[in-house]
Write a protein that holds these residues in place. Structure first.
Motif, PDB file in Angstrom:
ATOM      1  N   ILE A 362       0.832  -1.204   0.000  1.00  0.00           N
ATOM      2  CA  ILE A 362       0.000   0.000   0.000  1.00  0.00           C
ATOM      3  C   ILE A 362       0.866   1.253   0.000  1.00  0.00           C
ATOM      4  CG2 ILE A 362      -1.693   1.294   1.351  1.00  0.00           C
ATOM      5  CD1 ILE A 362      -2.802  -1.387   2.309  1.00  0.00           C
ATOM      6  N   PHE A 363       1.955   1.261   0.801  1.00  0.00           N
ATOM      7  CA  PHE A 363       2.818   2.438   0.860  1.00  0.00           C
ATOM      8  C   PHE A 363       3.598   2.629  -0.434  1.00  0.00           C
ATOM      9  CE2 PHE A 363       2.180   2.323   5.454  1.00  0.00           C
ATOM     10  CZ  PHE A 363       2.118   3.685   5.725  1.00  0.00           C
ATOM     11  N   SER A 364       3.845   1.549  -1.172  1.00  0.00           N
ATOM     12  CA  SER A 364       4.631   1.677  -2.406  1.00  0.00           C
ATOM     13  C   SER A 364       3.906   2.505  -3.454  1.00  0.00           C
ATOM     14  CB  SER A 364       4.942   0.284  -2.961  1.00  0.00           C
ATOM     15  OG  SER A 364       3.751  -0.377  -3.367  1.00  0.00           O
ATOM     16  N   ILE A 365       2.559   2.607  -3.364  1.00  0.00           N
ATOM     17  CA  ILE A 365       1.812   3.381  -4.355  1.00  0.00           C
ATOM     18  C   ILE A 365       2.115   4.866  -4.228  1.00  0.00           C
ATOM     19  CG2 ILE A 365      -0.234   3.776  -2.945  1.00  0.00           C
ATOM     20  CD1 ILE A 365      -0.191   2.909  -6.683  1.00  0.00           C
ATOM     21  N   MET A 366       2.566   5.317  -3.043  1.00  0.00           N
ATOM     22  CA  MET A 366       2.832   6.740  -2.845  1.00  0.00           C
ATOM     23  C   MET A 366       4.059   7.201  -3.620  1.00  0.00           C
ATOM     24  SD  MET A 366       0.284   7.469  -1.048  1.00  0.00           S
ATOM     25  CE  MET A 366       0.673   9.199  -0.776  1.00  0.00           C
ATOM     26  N   SER A 367       4.924   6.275  -4.008  1.00  0.00           N
ATOM     27  CA  SER A 367       6.123   6.650  -4.767  1.00  0.00           C
ATOM     28  C   SER A 367       5.894   6.586  -6.271  1.00  0.00           C
ATOM     29  CB  SER A 367       7.287   5.735  -4.382  1.00  0.00           C
ATOM     30  OG  SER A 367       6.962   4.380  -4.647  1.00  0.00           O
ATOM     31  N   GLY A 368       4.722   6.187  -6.703  1.00  0.00           N
ATOM     32  CA  GLY A 368       4.405   6.127  -8.123  1.00  0.00           C
ATOM     33  C   GLY A 368       2.975   6.544  -8.369  1.00  0.00           C
ATOM     34  N   ASN A 369       2.565   6.544  -9.625  1.00  0.00           N
ATOM     35  CA  ASN A 369       1.212   6.977  -9.980  1.00  0.00           C
ATOM     36  C   ASN A 369       0.359   5.845 -10.544  1.00  0.00           C
ATOM     37  OD1 ASN A 369       1.618   9.730  -9.288  1.00  0.00           O
ATOM     38  ND2 ASN A 369       2.740  10.039 -11.204  1.00  0.00           N
ATOM     39  N   GLU A 370       0.983   4.725 -10.907  1.00  0.00           N
ATOM     40  CA  GLU A 370       0.242   3.638 -11.507  1.00  0.00           C
ATOM     41  C   GLU A 370      -0.434   2.794 -10.429  1.00  0.00           C
ATOM     42  OE1 GLU A 370       2.631   1.345 -14.075  1.00  0.00           O
ATOM     43  OE2 GLU A 370       3.058   2.987 -15.467  1.00  0.00           O
ATOM     44  N   ILE A 372      -1.953  -0.447  -8.527  1.00  0.00           N
ATOM     45  CA  ILE A 372      -1.427  -1.790  -8.287  1.00  0.00           C
ATOM     46  C   ILE A 372      -2.604  -2.721  -8.055  1.00  0.00           C
ATOM     47  CG2 ILE A 372       0.006  -3.220  -6.792  1.00  0.00           C
ATOM     48  CD1 ILE A 372       1.610  -0.761  -6.091  1.00  0.00           C
ATOM     49  N   GLU A 373      -2.562  -3.886  -8.686  1.00  0.00           N
ATOM     50  CA  GLU A 373      -3.621  -4.885  -8.533  1.00  0.00           C
ATOM     51  C   GLU A 373      -3.042  -6.110  -7.852  1.00  0.00           C
ATOM     52  OE1 GLU A 373      -6.384  -7.491 -11.513  1.00  0.00           O
ATOM     53  OE2 GLU A 373      -6.276  -5.340 -11.879  1.00  0.00           O
ATOM     54  N   VAL A 389      -7.790  -6.702  -5.175  1.00  0.00           N
ATOM     55  CA  VAL A 389      -7.682  -5.342  -4.654  1.00  0.00           C
ATOM     56  C   VAL A 389      -6.923  -4.476  -5.651  1.00  0.00           C
ATOM     57  CG1 VAL A 389      -6.848  -3.907  -2.769  1.00  0.00           C
ATOM     58  CG2 VAL A 389      -7.684  -6.193  -2.299  1.00  0.00           C
ATOM     59  N   VAL A 390      -7.521  -3.325  -5.975  1.00  0.00           N
ATOM     60  CA  VAL A 390      -6.850  -2.317  -6.807  1.00  0.00           C
ATOM     61  C   VAL A 390      -6.468  -1.159  -5.884  1.00  0.00           C
ATOM     62  CG1 VAL A 390      -7.054  -0.743  -8.749  1.00  0.00           C
ATOM     63  CG2 VAL A 390      -8.154  -2.991  -8.845  1.00  0.00           C
ATOM     64  N   VAL A 398      -4.852   7.117  -0.264  1.00  0.00           N
ATOM     65  CA  VAL A 398      -4.773   5.852  -0.987  1.00  0.00           C
ATOM     66  C   VAL A 398      -6.165   5.230  -0.991  1.00  0.00           C
ATOM     67  CG1 VAL A 398      -3.797   3.537  -1.039  1.00  0.00           C
ATOM     68  CG2 VAL A 398      -2.366   5.460  -0.389  1.00  0.00           C
ATOM     69  N   MET A 399      -6.647   4.826  -2.162  1.00  0.00           N
ATOM     70  CA  MET A 399      -7.957   4.191  -2.278  1.00  0.00           C
ATOM     71  C   MET A 399      -7.773   2.717  -2.591  1.00  0.00           C
ATOM     72  SD  MET A 399     -11.271   5.154  -4.639  1.00  0.00           S
ATOM     73  CE  MET A 399     -10.518   4.663  -6.184  1.00  0.00           C
ATOM     74  N   LEU A 400      -8.442   1.877  -1.800  1.00  0.00           N
ATOM     75  CA  LEU A 400      -8.404   0.437  -1.993  1.00  0.00           C
ATOM     76  C   LEU A 400      -9.783  -0.026  -2.443  1.00  0.00           C
ATOM     77  CD1 LEU A 400      -6.154   1.129   0.243  1.00  0.00           C
ATOM     78  CD2 LEU A 400      -6.266  -1.304   0.787  1.00  0.00           C
ATOM     79  N   THR A 401      -9.857  -0.668  -3.596  1.00  0.00           N
ATOM     80  CA  THR A 401     -11.110  -1.195  -4.130  1.00  0.00           C
ATOM     81  C   THR A 401     -11.050  -2.720  -4.069  1.00  0.00           C
ATOM     82  OG1 THR A 401     -11.274   0.693  -5.628  1.00  0.00           O
ATOM     83  CG2 THR A 401     -12.672  -1.198  -6.084  1.00  0.00           C
ATOM     84  N   PHE A 402     -12.017  -3.305  -3.339  1.00  0.00           N
ATOM     85  CA  PHE A 402     -12.030  -4.742  -3.116  1.00  0.00           C
ATOM     86  C   PHE A 402     -13.127  -5.377  -3.976  1.00  0.00           C
ATOM     87  CE2 PHE A 402     -10.270  -2.782   0.587  1.00  0.00           C
ATOM     88  CZ  PHE A 402      -9.310  -3.655   1.061  1.00  0.00           C
ATOM     89  N   ASN A 403     -12.728  -6.211  -4.907  1.00  0.00           N
ATOM     90  CA  ASN A 403     -13.679  -6.949  -5.743  1.00  0.00           C
ATOM     91  C   ASN A 403     -13.711  -8.395  -5.246  1.00  0.00           C
ATOM     92  OD1 ASN A 403     -15.335  -7.903  -7.740  1.00  0.00           O
ATOM     93  ND2 ASN A 403     -13.779  -7.959  -9.311  1.00  0.00           N
TER      94      ASN A 403
END
Length: 805
Positions: A362-370, A372-373, A389-390, A398-403
């Motif tokens: 989850i924290f790794s998304i803060m260093s990029g813009n793409e 993660i699934e 989870v996207v 950070v937004m987490l979408t759970f399918n």
């Protein structure tokens, strides 16, 4: 006048004084017309010092100190020069004049004191160098008296000057502050309104330029009016009431209110009204500060609309959504939609432990813009569910979408398992076809061989027997195969005709007796507990089940024995019995790995060498399905290498009410649970004279095991036993009877305790009645008469079921 100008002025005056004193000295002393050397030196020093005041920055910065020093030096020079000429009166006049001048220019009494002390020190110094000591002392005394008078006269003036200067400075500061406040109020960007709190209606007495800029009204247009003229039709009543309450109670209020400009344009006004009180605590004025926050309100409304729209979208979204804020390596939940609440319940810290395993991701998304699934698993409602989870970035959030893909995963798993199962079934069917071919070929080959030999003569008795066995076996295989196919399709016919259970068991045992004994196995048949009555049912189907169980026991037992135990038990449903058939063997047994497979169709204990044990591999599967179709069950217990016990339980209905009482025509079966050998022997001696059979258990464990594996009409339960007492054993027996659907068997408690609490504890444990020790024969006989048979109670009376010598 500042000190620098005073320094220049008095340096110039001192130069003039030196010249005047020089000419005066020449006039008074015509014999020496030339200037004194001292006068010349001081004259040159004064000229140079005066010139330096115009060019030297150090002298400009220290002008006050240099002024005092220069006057002291000049007075010293005057002393020295005048004393050389012996002009004592002139000396005193010069010194007093110099002191008077200094007293007029000094700014404070302290400075005057310092200068007076300095002059006195000069006079004291000249006392030691003067030729005329008396005149010098006279001059010093006169100077002291004169300077004291001058000091006293000048001191009051200086005190007044000092107070005046302080007052002037204070007024100057007040004026500066007033000008500053006026500029601040006038030029500040916030609108300022001052209203008179002592006049009804609180009229406006002042507004600044920012107010006129915000509202469009000039100060002349608003003077004397109440501020409520800025309110309009869309101004909320609750805001009006807030302002009225604050003004009436002389309290502070802060709010955002909708007001209107002069051109009727609405604007949002952030208003702060504060009461101003005087020294007596009376509110004299109200000051209002207003700020135009229309743009902020528009942004907030736009943001709120966007948030509402987002919340509606998230609320209607079937996928779970959680928004979190990463903060110093911690995840702070911000919001979640309704679908997420089904997973995490609430936005408290309890959701974090489930996401700890994925925190780094989850924290790794803060260093990029793409985005993660990732596929993850979470504990939900005491179960594990799978989610795709996207993880995406929303500025600093950070937004987490759970399918939920649990069903998809289960479907995938089920497809894999179905594929494996299909492969196993195909493999089993292939083996089954091979076995079926072999099974059919064996009797067919025998029949073909006999038919060929018939061409050369008549049948021998051995050939006839072989032909009979082969044809019957072939017919059995075909019938079994057709029955299984019909049962799979739900088309199996079940008859309801009367047949004799006792005869059926004996017939089945006689059918297999010779083959079992030919294998040198001990064959035991126990049917004492099975009444010789007619019941309604399908005897052919029951015989198929019994044949299968006996056939398996014979097939897999190479040494030891095979035992059949048949009995009936009371059914909880009136008018029915349970037919219990137990078949025990000492064969190869079944491993724990195969425990779940033996009732699967086409199963073989040794698939690698299927012909070691003949059969098509669906006998147990067929028997179990058939037993369940008849309303019963089949269970088993087994140990590898020690043997297997199968237990079949079928509900049967006696053909007539008289047949339901036929159970009374046999021996009574009793279970005695007693650890004391003397009590056991006494009990056995009593019942020896009766038509009863007795089994003995020495503790509660043995009693429960014997009862669940056997069939008994009565149980005599000692309460005090080792390992497990009679109370616990009775409770376990009652629980087992309930789970199996059996009618409760009479359990008589045996105890040496005759207190009421022991009797009550026995009944609460499930005992039927209570018998105190020591046991007497008459009491025992009476208890057996009362509870010997459940059917005797149902018939409404007692019946003697034993014989005595």
């Amino acid at each position: 006048m500042n000190h620098l100008k005073m320094l220049r002025l008095y340096v110039g005056l001192s130069l003039i004084a030196i010249l005047v004193m020089g000419f005066l000295s020449t006039w008074m002393n015509p014999k020496d017309p030339n200037l004194d050397i001292t006068e010349i030196v001081f004259l040159l020093i004064g000229i140079l010092f005066l010139t330096a005041t115009f060019f030297s920055e150090k002298i400009k910065k220290n002008s006050e100190l240099l002024l005092f020093g220069y006057l002291w030096v000049i007075s010293a020079g005057a002393f020295f020069s005048l004393m050389q000429q012996h002009y004592n009166s002139m000396l005193l006049i010069a010194v007093l004049m110099m002191y008077f001048i200094i007293s007029q220019i000094l700014p404070s009494l302290n400075h005057l004191k310092i200068y007076m002390v300095a002059i006195e020190l000069e006079l004291i110094l000249f006392l030691f160098i003067s030729d005329d000591f008396k005149k010098t002392v006279y001059a010093f005394v006169v100077f002291i008296l004169a300077s004291t008078i001058i000091y006293l006269a000048t001191g009051k003036r200086l005190q007044m000057i000092t107070k005046y200067q302080e007052t002037e400075n204070a007024l100057r500061v007040m004026v500066q502050e007033k000008n500053l406040y006026e500029r601040a109020v006038r030029d500040v960007g916030t609108g300022v309104i001052i209203a008179d709190a002592l006049v009804s209606g609180f009229p406006i007495i002042y507004v600044n330029d920012a107010f006129t800029s915000i509202t469009g009204y000039t100060s002349e247009e608003v003077m004397g009016r109440s501020c409520k003229f800025l309110q309009g039709k869309d101004t909320k009543e609750e805001h009006r009431e807030q302002i009225r309450t604050a003004l009436n109670h002389h309290s502070k209020v802060q709010l955002e209110i909708l007001n209107y400009r002069k051109n009727h344009e609405p604007f949002w006004n952030e208003l702060v009204i504060t009461p101003l009180k005087d020294e007596a605590g009376i509110t004299t004025h109200f000051i209002g500060l207003q700020t135009d926050v229309t743009k902020r309100q528009q942004l907030m409304q736009s943001e709120q609309q966007s948030r509402d729209m987002l919340e509606r979208v998230l609320r209607d979204l079937k996928d779970a959504v959680i928004v979190m804020r990463p903060d110093q390596l911690q995840l702070q939940p911000v919001m979640m939609n309704a679908a997420a609440q089904a997973i995490f319940t609430s936005l408290d810290r309890s959701i974090l432990p489930q996401l700890d395993a994925y925190k780094e991701l989850i924290f790794s998304i803060m260093s990029g813009n793409e985005a993660i699934e990732q596929e993850i698993q979470l504990q939900v409602d005491e179960g594990i569910r799978s989610y795709r989870v996207v993880i995406s970035r929303l500025n600093e959030l950070v937004m987490l979408t759970f399918n939920d893909i649990t069903i998809h995963k289960e479907s995938e798993h089920q497809l894999v398992m179905n594929k494996i199962d299909l492969e196993h079934r195909n493999q089993a069917k292939d083996q089954f076809m091979q076995m079926l071919s072999q099974e059919f070929r064996t009797p067919l080959n025998a029949m073909i061989d006999i038919a060929r030999e018939q061409e050369h003569g008549v049948f021998t008795s051995e050939e006839k027997l072989k032909l009979k066995y082969s044809s019957e076996h072939l017919l059995f295989l075909i019938d079994r195969f057709l029955d299984y196919s019909a049962m799979e399709n739900g088309e199996l016919h079940i008859a309801a005709l009367p047949f004799n259970l006792h005869e059926l068991v004996l017939e089945a045992s006689d059918k297999y007796r010779s083959d079992i004994e030919n294998k040198l196995l001990d064959f035991r048949v126990k049917v004492e507990q099975l009444p010789n009555i007619l019941v309604l049912g399908d005897s052919q189907r029951v015989m198929q089940i019994v044949d299968t169980l006996l056939d398996n026991a014979m097939k897999f037992t190479q040494q030891g024995h095979i035992e059949i135990v048949a009995a009936v038990r009371p059914h909880r449903e009136l008018g029915k019995l349970w037919f219990m058939l137990t078949i025990k063997d000492t064969g190869v047994g079944i491993s724990e790995e195969m425990a779940d497979d033996i009732f699967q169709p086409f199963f073989q204990l040794d698939a690698a060498s299927p012909r070691e044990y003949e059969g098509m591999g669906f006998g147990l599967a067929f028997s179990r399905r058939l037993t369940e179709t008849l309303g019963g069950t089949i269970s088993y217990q087994s140990r590898l290498g020690e043997g297997t016990t199968f237990v079949m339980k079928l509900p049967v209905t006696p053909a007539s009410p008289e047949d339901s009482k036929a159970r009374l025509d046999r021996k009574l079966s009793i279970l005695l649970a007693e650890d004391n050998i003397d009590n056991r022997n006494l009990f056995l001696a009593f019942v020896k004279k009766m038509n009863c059979s007795v089994d003995v258990a020495v503790n509660g464990f043995e009693a429960v095991k014997a009862f669940t594996e056997g069939s008994y009409d009565m149980v005599f339960m000692d309460i005090q036993m080792p390992l497990m007492d009679g109370y616990e054993a009775t409770r376990l027996i009652r629980t087992w009877e309930l789970s199996e659907g059996f009618e409760q068997t009479a359990i008589i408690a045996l105890t040496a305790h005759a207190f009421e609490e022991h009797r009550r504890a026995s009944y609460e444990a499930g005992c039927t009645d209570f018998l105190e020790k020591p046991i007497f024969m008459d009491q025992l006989f009476q208890m057996i008469r009362r509870y010997g048979f459940g059917s005797a109670r149902e018939s409404g009376g007692e019946r003697d079921v034993w014989t005595t010598d």
